[in-house]
Design a protein around this motif. Structure first.
Motif, PDB file in Angstrom:
ATOM      1  N   SER A 128       0.848  -1.191   0.000  1.00  0.00           N
ATOM      2  CA  SER A 128       0.000   0.000   0.000  1.00  0.00           C
ATOM      3  C   SER A 128       0.883   1.240   0.000  1.00  0.00           C
ATOM      4  O   SER A 128       1.644   1.460   0.957  1.00  0.00           O
ATOM      5  CB  SER A 128      -0.908  -0.007   1.233  1.00  0.00           C
ATOM      6  N   PHE A 129       0.804   2.036  -1.075  1.00  0.00           N
ATOM      7  CA  PHE A 129       1.627   3.241  -1.205  1.00  0.00           C
ATOM      8  C   PHE A 129       0.788   4.458  -0.805  1.00  0.00           C
ATOM      9  O   PHE A 129      -0.022   4.952  -1.589  1.00  0.00           O
ATOM     10  CB  PHE A 129       2.136   3.394  -2.642  1.00  0.00           C
ATOM     11  N   ASN A 130       0.987   4.938   0.421  1.00  0.00           N
ATOM     12  CA  ASN A 130       0.311   6.154   0.865  1.00  0.00           C
ATOM     13  C   ASN A 130       1.125   7.394   0.535  1.00  0.00           C
ATOM     14  O   ASN A 130       0.675   8.515   0.766  1.00  0.00           O
ATOM     15  CB  ASN A 130       0.048   6.090   2.369  1.00  0.00           C
ATOM     16  N   SER A 131       2.316   7.208   0.014  1.00  0.00           N
ATOM     17  CA  SER A 131       3.178   8.311  -0.386  1.00  0.00           C
ATOM     18  C   SER A 131       3.036   8.575  -1.878  1.00  0.00           C
ATOM     19  O   SER A 131       2.520   7.738  -2.627  1.00  0.00           O
ATOM     20  CB  SER A 131       4.639   7.954  -0.078  1.00  0.00           C
ATOM     21  N   GLN A 132       3.506   9.734  -2.313  1.00  0.00           N
ATOM     22  CA  GLN A 132       3.590  10.004  -3.744  1.00  0.00           C
ATOM     23  C   GLN A 132       4.677   9.117  -4.354  1.00  0.00           C
ATOM     24  O   GLN A 132       5.713   8.878  -3.724  1.00  0.00           O
ATOM     25  CB  GLN A 132       3.929  11.472  -4.006  1.00  0.00           C
TER      26      GLN A 132
END
Length: 373
Positions: free
Chosen positions: A337-341
């Motif tokens: 899960s990529f919650n960052s840009q």
């Protein structure tokens, strides 16, 4: 007794308040400015070798300095008339005592062991607060810590140092009273079973410049920052089976070296830096944590592959910190899960059949060159 001892030094007699003021004034005139934290107006300085015996009560702060030794005879007890008064031992000065009860706060600013075979500091009992520079903590071995006492340390560790577990002597918790910086290619060994706590949230443990922690079964309640590898190449050292209960920060290259350690509820795992070689980020879910926080831009560069294990959640602590994949580099990740840009400057999928980028979830901004959308 203390006033009489100092009176003999300065040639005064008497016990009245006027006498005490005269004594203090003479002491100030004959002693250079104190470098310790002499926090109150009335501070008694011991500048010559002095002996106490029996029950002694501190009515002021007492500072032993100028290479003086304070000898306290066996079975003496040291009290204070106010919680404000403490005993300070300057660097180069010493206490020579055995079987003494210290019902006061005691601050050592240098080595505890004088090196003089005619002197010793052992079999004493601390009933209050003890503060010792990190280099000399182990020199308290052979003394006991009563219920309610506390062991405190501070300073930069710039040589190999061991912190002993005094559990058999009544205490196994060490409090940090400043930032602790392990520096200069040094190793700080922390014995099994110790709990490390910072007294202020602003005081942290830094491992830097080729230095290491050698620790097993240690509870870290303080923040810990590793600026280089976590594991030493020395086979006699290890860093495993520890519990992190706070903030941990490790350069992205060395994140997997925390494997074998546990993360308590409320802890956080943080990383930073440029990844310029093939690197794997391990999922520590079985050890209590599966989220990794970015504390800087993470740049995967120089034809490198960053493998992120299944189930990890990646979060940037600041919206200004982003993940860049560039210059022939790739992400090898599934179920992340990529919650960052995330910014891809080239192909997203590697030609290497052992790698893939699929089944991930983007929860933020994603940028890809038009060729590879």
């Amino acid at each position: 007794m203390l006033l009489k001892s100092l009176a003999n030094i300065f040639g005064f007699t008497g016990t009245s308040p006027k006498f005490k003021r005269r004594l203090h004034k003479r002491c100030q005139m004959q002693c250079p400015a104190e470098t310790l934290e002499a926090r109150r107006l009335l501070t008694v300085y011991i500048d010559v070798d002095t002996t106490w015996s029996g029950d002694v009560t501190l009515n002021d702060d007492v500072v032993v300095r100028n290479n003086a030794t304070l000898t306290i005879n066996d079975n003496s007890r040291i009290f204070k008339s106010s919680t404000s008064w403490d005993l300070f031992i300057s660097d180069g000065s010493y206490i020579n005592s055995e079987n003494v009860d210290f019902y006061i706060n005691t601050y050592f600013y240098g080595s505890i062991d004088s090196g003089d075979p005619s002197q010793s500091f052992t079999n004493n009992i601390f009933h209050g607060y003890i503060s010792v520079h990190g280099h000399y903590l182990s020199e308290l071995a052979g003394n006991d810590f009563a219920s309610g006492s506390s062991l405190n340390t501070y300073g930069t560790i710039d040589r190999d140092t061991t912190w002993v577990n005094f559990n058999n002597n009544g205490i196994s918790t060490i409090y940090m009273n400043s930032d602790i910086i392990v520096d200069n290619n040094s190793t700080l060994t922390i014995e099994d079973g110790i709990t490390l706590i910072n007294r202020s949230t602003s005081w942290e443990l830094f491992i830097r410049n080729g230095s290491f922690l050698n620790a097993d079964n240690v509870s870290f309640n303080s923040q810990v920052y590793f600026s280089g590898p976590v594991q030493s190449a020395d086979p006699s050292q290890s860093f495993a089976n520890n519990i992190f209960r706070n903030y941990v920060s490790v350069h992205g290259h060395y994140l997997s070296e925390l494997a074998g350690n546990d993360f308590a509820s409320g802890s956080s795992l943080n990383t930073y830096g440029t990844i310029d070689r093939d690197t794997t980020w391990v999922n520590f879910n079985n050890n209590g944590i599966s989220t990794i926080y970015m504390n800087s831009d993470i740049i995967v560069d120089n034809n490198s592959t960053l493998t992120i294990e299944d189930g990890i959640t990646l979060i940037n602590r600041s919206t200004s910190w982003e993940l860049f994949i560039r210059n022939g580099s790739f992400l090898n990740a599934d179920n992340v899960s990529f919650n960052s840009q995330v910014y891809f400057s080239g192909p997203v999928q590697s030609a290497d059949p052992s790698q893939s980028f699929a089944n991930n979830i983007f929860r933020n901004y994603v940028s890809v060159h038009g060729h590879y959308l």
